[in-house]
Write an enzyme that holds these catalytic residues in place. Structure first.
Site, PDB file in Angstrom:
ATOM      1  CE  LYS A 240       1.725  -2.548  -8.180  1.00 25.80           C
ATOM      2  NZ  LYS A 240       0.468  -2.099  -8.740  1.00 25.80           N
TER       3      LYS A 240
ATOM      4  CB  THR B 136       4.479   1.224  -8.422  1.00 23.68           C
ATOM      5  OG1 THR B 136       3.791   1.305  -9.663  1.00 23.68           O
ATOM      6  CG2 THR B 136       5.723   2.092  -8.486  1.00 23.68           C
TER       7      THR B 136
ATOM      8  CG  ASP C  40      -2.911  -2.663  -7.256  1.00 20.86           C
ATOM      9  OD1 ASP C  40      -3.107  -1.472  -6.967  1.00 20.86           O
ATOM     10  OD2 ASP C  40      -1.816  -3.099  -7.665  1.00 20.86           O
TER      11      ASP C  40
END
Ligand code: NAP
Length: 321
Positions: free
Chosen positions: A66, A62, A102
Site C-alpha cells: 500500500k 493489499t 480503508d
C-alpha cells in the site's frame, strides 16, 4: 470487451475481496472480471503500469504494497495523500488515481464497535504498515487525543509518527518499543486497541499475550480470515467488546466498487458473499503468480529480518504465506 479489475498483493490467497467484488459486478450485470495478482515488490511497478490499459477499471492494493504504490500513480486523493498509502486505484484515461478507502471503511467499523458510548480519545495501534496508517489517520480525524503505535520494527513506527507530524500536531501520537511491560502500561490507560499487523492471519497466532488484555477494552482486529483471531478470542474471554475486519472490508470494498464503476455498490450482495465465504469457505479465484511468483525473492516490508514478536504461545508470530 470484458473489463478487468485486479487485486495486487503478496500473499493474496487469504483475501475475500475477489469473491465479494465479483459477486457485486455480476449482480449489476457489469461485464468485468476481478483477478488476483500475487506480485512481489520487484514486479510491482510493471503490474501498476499494466493497469493503464484500456480494459482495466482499476485495482485494489493489499499487503505489503500500500505504501510502495504511492509513487507509482499519477495523482493521490486527499486520504491517500494524508496517509501515504493507497488501497484502491482507479483510471482516468491513461492516468492512475490512488485512493484510500480503508480510512472511511475503518471509521464505519469503529463507530459500530463504540456503539452508543462516547467516542473514546485514547487508542493503542499495533502495526505501522499501510493499514495502520489508515487507522491512525482515521483516529486523528475522529478526535483521538492519545495514540500509541507499537511495531515490530520500531523505526517504521517512528516513520509513521513523522509522517503525521502536521496532522497530529495538536495531539499526542507516539511510537513505542514493542516490550510487554510497555504494552501493558499503555493498555491499562487506553480504551481502544486496534490490531493492524498481519499477525492473526495464521490460526493461533496473536500479537499480544492474553494476560496483557484488561477487561472492558474495545478491540478491533483488522484480520477477518480467520473470522475470530486468537486476539479476539482472548479479548472476548477478558470481557472486552470485539470486532473483526469484515465490516471494514465490506465498507472499503463498497467504496472501491463505486470508484471503478460509478454505480452504487450492492452492499447486501457483497455482505451475503462475505457471509457465504466465512461459513462455507472461500470459492477461490485463480491466482496469477506473476513473473517472479515461484522464486524465493524478498517479499517486501513484512518480510523483514528483525526478531519477531512473541505470540501468546511464546513462538514468534509470522505472517501467513
Ligand atoms: P503491511 O503494510 O505489509 O504491514 C504489515 C504490518 O504487520 C507491519 O506493521 C509489520 O511489522 C507487521 N507484521 C507482519 N508480520 C509480523 C510479525 N511476524 N511480527 C510482528 N509484526 C509483523 O500490511 P497492511 O496492508 O498494513 O495490512 C496489515 C493487516 O491488516 C493484514 O492482515 C491485512 O489483511 C489487514 N487489513 C484488513 C483490512 C480490512 O478491510 N479488514 C484493510 C487493510 C488491511 P514490520 O513493519 O515490523 O514488518
Amino acid at each position: 470487451m470484458t473489463n478487468r479489475v485486479v487485486l495486487i498483493g503478496h500473499p493474496i490467497a487469504h483475501s475475500f475481496s475477489g469473491a465479494m467484488q465479483q459477486a457485486a459486478l455480476d449482480a449489476l450485470g457489469i461485464d468485468a472480471r476481478y483477478e488476483l495478482w500475487d506480485r512481489r515488490q520487484i514486479d510491482l511497478a510493471d503490474a501498476i503500469a499494466e493497469l493503464r490499459g484500456e480494459e482495466f477499471l482499476g485495482a485494489n492494493v493489499t499487503i505489503p504494497h500500500k505504501e510502495h504504490v504511492v509513487p507509482l500513480v499519477d495523482r493521490l486523493t486527499e486520504d491517500a495523500q494524508a496517509t501515504g498509502a493507497v488501497n484502491v486505484i482507479s483510471r482516468e484515461g491513461k492516468k492512475l488515481i490512488g485512493h484510500n478507502t480503508d480510512v472511511p471503511g475503518f471509521k464505519v467499523a469503529l463507530d459500530k464497535l463504540v456503539g452508543r458510548q462516547k467516542m473514546p480519545r485514547h487508542a493503542v495501534v499495533l502495526g505501522a504498515g499501510g493499514a495502520a496508517r489508515a487507522v491512525v489517520y482515521a483516529l486523528i480525524t475522529d478526535g483521538f487525543q492519545h495514540i500509541t503505535v507499537f511495531n515490530r520494527h520500531l523505526h517504521r513506527g517512528e516513520g509513521l509518527v513523522r509522517h503525521f507530524g502536521r496532522s497530529a500536531a495538536h495531539m499526542d501520537l507516539r511510537a513505542m518499543p514493542w516490550h510487554e511491560s510497555v504494552l501493558e502500561a499503555e493498555l491499562s490507560k487506553t480504551k481502544v486497541l486496534v490490531n493492524a499487523t498481519s499477525i492473526g492471519m495464521t490460526v493461533g497466532e496473536t500479537p499480544i499475550p492474553a494476560e496483557l488484555l484488561p477487561p472492558d477494552l474495545l478491540v478491533m482486529d483488522l484480520v477477518y480470515n480467520p473470522p475470530q483471531s486468537q486476539l479476539l478470542k482472548d479479548a472476548a474471554a477478558a470481557h472486552c467488546a470485539t470486532m473483526n475486519g469484515e465490516l471494514m472490508l465490506l465498507q472499503q470494498g463498497a467504496r472501491s466498487f463505486e470508484l471503478w464503476t460509478g454505480q452504487h455498490a450492492p452492499l447486501d450482495v457483497m455482505q451475503a458473499e462475505l457471509e457465504r465465504a466465512r461459513e462455507q469457505g472461500l470459492r477461490q479465484l485463480p491466482i496469477d503468480m506473476g513473473p517472479h511468483g515461484g522464486e524465493n525473492a524478498q517479499g517486501g516490508a513484512a518480510g523483514g529480518a528483525a526478531g519477531g514478536v512473541a505470540g501468546a504461545s511464546g513462538q514468534a508470530a509470522r505472517p501467513s504465506a
